[in-house]
Enzyme design. Structure first.
Site, PDB file in Angstrom:
ATOM      1  N   TYR A 142       0.830  -1.216   0.000  1.00 41.58           N
ATOM      2  CA  TYR A 142       0.000   0.000   0.000  1.00 41.58           C
ATOM      3  C   TYR A 142       0.862   1.263   0.000  1.00 41.58           C
ATOM      4  O   TYR A 142       0.487   2.269  -0.569  1.00 41.58           O
ATOM      5  CB  TYR A 142      -0.882   0.040   1.251  1.00 41.58           C
ATOM      6  CG  TYR A 142      -2.220  -0.609   1.088  1.00 41.58           C
ATOM      7  CD1 TYR A 142      -2.314  -1.989   0.931  1.00 41.58           C
ATOM      8  CD2 TYR A 142      -3.392   0.134   1.106  1.00 41.58           C
ATOM      9  CE1 TYR A 142      -3.549  -2.599   0.800  1.00 41.58           C
ATOM     10  CE2 TYR A 142      -4.625  -0.473   0.974  1.00 41.58           C
ATOM     11  CZ  TYR A 142      -4.705  -1.828   0.821  1.00 41.58           C
ATOM     12  OH  TYR A 142      -5.926  -2.420   0.684  1.00 41.58           O
ATOM     13  N   LYS A 189       2.454 -15.319   3.245  1.00 38.75           N
ATOM     14  CA  LYS A 189       2.754 -16.100   2.037  1.00 38.75           C
ATOM     15  C   LYS A 189       4.253 -16.365   2.054  1.00 38.75           C
ATOM     16  O   LYS A 189       4.998 -16.006   1.128  1.00 38.75           O
ATOM     17  CB  LYS A 189       2.290 -15.317   0.798  1.00 38.75           C
ATOM     18  CG  LYS A 189       2.386 -16.078  -0.506  1.00 38.75           C
ATOM     19  CD  LYS A 189       1.325 -17.160  -0.674  1.00 38.75           C
ATOM     20  CE  LYS A 189       1.554 -17.942  -1.966  1.00 38.75           C
ATOM     21  NZ  LYS A 189       0.713 -19.160  -2.060  1.00 38.75           N
ATOM     22  N   ASP A 221      -3.522 -18.239   0.913  1.00 36.07           N
ATOM     23  CA  ASP A 221      -4.465 -18.975   0.053  1.00 36.07           C
ATOM     24  C   ASP A 221      -5.233 -20.013   0.867  1.00 36.07           C
ATOM     25  O   ASP A 221      -6.455 -20.153   0.743  1.00 36.07           O
ATOM     26  CB  ASP A 221      -3.736 -19.599  -1.156  1.00 36.07           C
ATOM     27  CG  ASP A 221      -2.437 -20.313  -0.796  1.00 36.07           C
ATOM     28  OD1 ASP A 221      -2.009 -20.227   0.374  1.00 36.07           O
ATOM     29  OD2 ASP A 221      -1.864 -20.964  -1.681  1.00 36.07           O
ATOM     30  N   ASP A 245      -6.922  -6.801   3.941  1.00 30.49           N
ATOM     31  CA  ASP A 245      -7.978  -6.112   3.198  1.00 30.49           C
ATOM     32  C   ASP A 245      -8.888  -7.141   2.529  1.00 30.49           C
ATOM     33  O   ASP A 245     -10.114  -7.092   2.643  1.00 30.49           O
ATOM     34  CB  ASP A 245      -7.335  -5.193   2.143  1.00 30.49           C
ATOM     35  CG  ASP A 245      -8.372  -4.470   1.310  1.00 30.49           C
ATOM     36  OD1 ASP A 245      -9.348  -3.973   1.899  1.00 30.49           O
ATOM     37  OD2 ASP A 245      -8.218  -4.417   0.074  1.00 30.49           O
ATOM     38  N   ASP A 249     -12.934  -8.666   3.802  1.00 29.81           N
ATOM     39  CA  ASP A 249     -14.134  -8.583   2.951  1.00 29.81           C
ATOM     40  C   ASP A 249     -14.766  -9.970   2.845  1.00 29.81           C
ATOM     41  O   ASP A 249     -15.982 -10.123   2.918  1.00 29.81           O
ATOM     42  CB  ASP A 249     -13.781  -8.085   1.532  1.00 29.81           C
ATOM     43  CG  ASP A 249     -14.029  -6.588   1.371  1.00 29.81           C
ATOM     44  OD1 ASP A 249     -13.859  -5.854   2.364  1.00 29.81           O
ATOM     45  OD2 ASP A 249     -14.387  -6.163   0.249  1.00 29.81           O
TER      46      ASP A 249
HETATM   47  C1  IPM Z   1     -10.648  -0.783   3.421  1.00 28.05           C
HETATM   48  C2  IPM Z   1     -10.753  -0.223   2.036  1.00 28.05           C
HETATM   49  C3  IPM Z   1      -9.530   0.647   1.754  1.00 28.05           C
HETATM   50  C4  IPM Z   1      -8.315  -0.246   1.832  1.00 28.05           C
HETATM   51  C5  IPM Z   1      -9.583   1.400   0.421  1.00 28.05           C
HETATM   52  C6  IPM Z   1     -10.813   2.244   0.290  1.00 28.05           C
HETATM   53  C7  IPM Z   1      -8.344   2.231   0.224  1.00 28.05           C
HETATM   54  O1  IPM Z   1     -10.920  -1.237   1.099  1.00 28.05           O
HETATM   55  O2  IPM Z   1     -10.550   0.003   4.380  1.00 28.05           O
HETATM   56  O3  IPM Z   1     -10.682  -2.004   3.574  1.00 28.05           O
HETATM   57  O4  IPM Z   1      -7.964  -0.917   0.854  1.00 28.05           O
HETATM   58  O5  IPM Z   1      -7.680  -0.257   2.880  1.00 28.05           O
HETATM   59 MG    MG Z   2     -11.185  -3.150   1.939  1.00 28.26          MG
END
Ligand code: IPM
Ligand code: MG
Length: 357
Positions: A142, A189, A221, A245, A249
């Site tokens: 990042y 990884k 993975d 990240d 999700d």
């Molecule tokens: C999160 C989001 C952010 C990230 C984006 C919006 C930059 O996806 O907070 O998870 O990747 O950290």
């Molecule tokens: Mg995110």
């Protein structure tokens, strides 16, 4: 208790949902006799439109001066479809994380029994799941050097980690594991990446200071697969920025919806609290967004930044009671939900407020 809270609604549904996180904080202030004062600032696409800068200096100054920050969401489709845009809303969020030193992102996967059937996974796989993710937030690919050659035939993002960056988040994660089920899974990884080999080495060293915590190392993975196969096996999950990240999700589906998950970003100063969902421009301004992740982010603020555990519990209980009473926003409703029980953002927020003791 006296606290200054900065509200940064951000973009899209961020505006609508933070209204309810804030109202819940106000209600808690009244009920428990705390003096919470609020200020507001802009960030993201909203700030680009107003000032040309996704994180204006004024916002950063206010952020540094506040005791805690409640943030909404960031992003706009305009940029998603224009990879060549030089100024982007997300830069605001990344910069504030870096400037405030918010290196640890805590993402609890809090499962409400009432929502077991809102997930696409089987209830018997999910029941009893309770995971706390520690995602590193100010390092990794990042923030590494980015390059693109002149004729646009090559690009690179540098993935890098310093030992101290791994150490400090590992300690936080181990400390948390001690207060929970004493299991920690570090995800990397290391079979391919040098950064992961350093990560694993450091975590192995720190683990020696925590002999009471059962430590496991897993490849990303495999972790992505195990998370849907048997989520109950995880307690604390410690991982790097990019892996965290993606994995969180995925984990949001265990809780039924992205609209349910709150997060806390902490470091050595002001804490930053936000839903993990995005700006969802497709439903913005339509009173459809789920305000629960923002409300639960407010609960994390009370707990983590202010040390107000009873107040935080009052908020999560209010959310649980709202769900128990059958109220749902569209994202957490299913085929069996009566139409009259499906509420808009505002009505859902009001229900939670009624339940705040
Ligand atoms: C999160 C989001 C952010 C990230 C984006 C919006 C930059 O996806 O907070 O998870 O990747 O950290
Ligand atoms: Mg995110």
């Amino acid at each position: 208790m006296k606290k200054n809270i900065l509200i940064i609604p951000g973009d899209g549904i961020g505006q609508e949902v933070t209204t309810w996180g804030k109202k819940v904080l106000e209600k808690i202030g009244e009920n428990y006799g705390h003096e919470f004062s609020f200020d507001e600032a802009i960030m993201g696409h909203t700030a680009i439109e107003a000032t040309g800068n996704p994180l204006p200096d004024e916002t950063l100054e206010k952020a540094k001066a506040s005791d805690a920050i409640l943030f909404g969401a960031i992003g706009h489709i305009k940029y998603d479809n224009d990879p060549s845009a030089k100024v982007r809303p997300e830069q605001g969020l990344l910069k504030i994380r870096k400037e405030l030193g918010l290196y640890a992102n805590l993402r609890p996967i809090l499962l409400f029994d009432e929502l077991l059937d809102a997930s696409s996974l089987k209830p018997e796989i999910l029941r009893g799941t309770d995971i706390l993710f520690f995602r590193e937030l100010t390092g990794d690919v990042y923030f590494g050097e980015k390059n693109r050659n002149e004729d646009n035939t090559f690009a690179s993002d540098l993935m890098n980690y310093h030992r101290y960056e791994v150490e400090r988040i590992a300690r936080k994660a181990f400390d948390a594991a001690r207060t929970r089920n004493k299991r920690l899974c570090s995800v990397d990884k290391a079979n391919v990446l040098e950064t992961s080999r350093l990560w694993r080495e450091v975590v192995q060293e720190i683990a020696k200071e925590y002999p009471d915590v059962e430590t496991e190392h897993m490849f990303i993975d495999n972790a992505a697969m195990q998370l849907v196969k048997n989520p109950k096996k995880f307690d604390v999950v410690l991982t790097a920025n990019l892996f965290g990240d993606i994995l969180t999700d995925e984990a949001s589906q265990i809780a039924g919806s992205m609209g349910m998950l709150a997060s806390a970003s902490v470091g050595d100063g002001t804490g930053f609290f936000e839903p993990i969902h995005g700006s969802a421009h497709d439903i913005a301004g339509q009173n459809k967004a789920n305000p629960l992740a923002s409300i639960l982010s407010a609960a994390l603020m009370l707990d983590i930044s202010f040390g107000l555990q009873a107040e935080a519990k009052a908020v999560t209980n209010a959310v649980a009671e709202t769900l128990k009473a059958g109220w749902r926003t569209g994202d957490i409703a299913n085929a069996n939900t009566e139409a009259s029980k499906i509420l808009g953002t505002q009505e859902m927020g009001e229900k939670v407020l009624e339940f705040v003791r």
